[in-house]
Write an enzyme that holds these catalytic residues in place. Structure first.
Site, PDB file in Angstrom:
ATOM      1  N   ASP A   8       4.536  -7.942  11.588  1.00 23.20           N
ATOM      2  CA  ASP A   8       3.961  -6.850  10.800  1.00 23.20           C
ATOM      3  C   ASP A   8       4.509  -5.473  11.197  1.00 23.20           C
ATOM      4  OD1 ASP A   8       2.569  -9.262  11.049  1.00 23.20           O
ATOM      5  OD2 ASP A   8       0.690  -8.381  10.374  1.00 23.20           O
ATOM      6  N   GLU A  39       3.206  -5.610   5.348  1.00 23.00           N
ATOM      7  CA  GLU A  39       1.965  -5.130   4.713  1.00 23.00           C
ATOM      8  C   GLU A  39       1.329  -3.934   5.401  1.00 23.00           C
ATOM      9  OE1 GLU A  39      -1.599  -7.241   4.756  1.00 23.00           O
ATOM     10  OE2 GLU A  39      -1.742  -6.950   6.902  1.00 23.00           O
ATOM     11  N   HIS A  67      -3.563  -6.568   3.194  1.00 24.05           N
ATOM     12  CA  HIS A  67      -3.394  -5.176   2.758  1.00 24.05           C
ATOM     13  C   HIS A  67      -2.399  -5.035   1.607  1.00 24.05           C
ATOM     14  CE1 HIS A  67      -6.053  -3.795   5.787  1.00 24.05           C
ATOM     15  NE2 HIS A  67      -5.279  -4.104   6.796  1.00 24.05           N
ATOM     16  N   HIS A 151      -0.565 -15.595   6.915  1.00 21.35           N
ATOM     17  CA  HIS A 151      -1.189 -14.337   7.353  1.00 21.35           C
ATOM     18  C   HIS A 151      -2.677 -14.602   7.540  1.00 21.35           C
ATOM     19  CE1 HIS A 151      -0.705  -9.986   7.775  1.00 21.35           C
ATOM     20  NE2 HIS A 151      -1.918  -9.895   7.272  1.00 21.35           N
TER      21      HIS A 151
HETATM   22 FE   FE2 Z   1      -3.016  -8.191   7.912  1.00 23.05          FE
END
Ligand code: FE2
Length: 260
Positions: A8, A39, A67, A151
């Site tokens: 991420d 994200e 997100h 995720h």
């Molecule tokens: Fe997340």
């Protein structure tokens, strides 16, 4: 072939880290194909410009998570760009796509599937296990190797998915919890697996956020919008070495510091 999964990307700091390090990391590991979870590029969500930057930095595909909709300007981009995926188990009317086949090395076809967990997360998404079955059936015969970014929050849900897809995908990795786990392995039927590949962002932080702000939240103090922490960053991820029979031969964690 060698697949790099990058964890991420958090804020502009994470983006800068990716832009500065990704090409060198790819060269040093002999990477053929790179999947980046983007994200959190805007903290919560990402903009089309940030998506373009991550692709320009060397990502072949971007994956997302809870997100996805944090920056609504990404919505048309999800339909327009073939290089970005949102979780496949979102409602069918959601924009974008959750899986696609991409060109890999030596004319190989790489199916990338993005899924989101439900354990301790939003209740809206469809069952990710049954969704994985549907996606793999839908693309049967159209790919040589399959990869999955799951995720998810709960380690149990990620580990269970690792075994559920063992032998059905070449590599599956977890994202979302931002802390790299030390359980990288090859599961019994040949899939590369790691519970979480970690984040790309500030090292002295709470999952990317300034420690003082996170502490204030946990103390119950009044807090402002979370800011990405200052200081040195790290690019976190994992390298999966996959042979042409689709079996994973090795999994290696990647953690590279970027001085700022
Ligand atoms: Fe997340």
């Amino acid at each position: 072939m060698k697949i790099l999964a990058v964890g991420d990307i958090v804020g502009e700091a994470g983006l800068d880290t990716l832009s500065a390090l990704l090409r060198r990391v790819k060269r040093e590991h002999g990477i053929d194909f790179t999947v980046v979870n983007g994200e959190n590029a805007a903290g919560v969500g990402l903009t089309p410009k940030q998506a373009d930057e991550m692709l320009a930095a060397g990502a072949d595909v971007l994956t997302l998570g809870n997100h996805t909709w944090g920056k609504r300007q990404i919505v048309p981009y999800l339909d327009d760009s073939p290089y970005i995926l949102r979780p496949a188990n979102y409602a069918p009317q959601a924009p974008g796509r959750g899986a696609a086949v991409f060109d890999g090395p030596q004319a190989s076809r790489i199916l990338v599937v993005n899924l989101i967990g439900r354990c301790d997360m939003q209740f809206g998404p469809d069952n990710p296990f049954l969704c994985a079955d549907r996606v793999l059936a839908e693309y049967a015969g159209q790919y040589d190797i399959a990869l999955c970014d799951f995720h998810a929050n709960a380690t149990s849900e990620k580990i269970a998915m690792g075994y559920y897809l063992d032998g059905r995908v070449s590599a599956i990795w977890g994202t979302h919890t931002h802390v790299q786990t030390a359980d990288e392995r090859i599961n019994p039927k040949g899939s590369g697996y790691i519970t979480d590949i970690g984040m790309t962002g500030p090292i002295i932080s709470v999952l990317g956020v300034c420690p003082e702000q996170s502490i204030a939240m946990f103390r119950g103090d009044l807090t402002e919008y979370f800011k990405t922490a200052p200081g040195d960053c790290a690019l976190s991820g994992a390298v999966f070495e996959i042979s042409m029979d689709g079996k994973c031969r090795s999994v290696r964690r990647v953690w590279e510091r970027y001085a700022r």
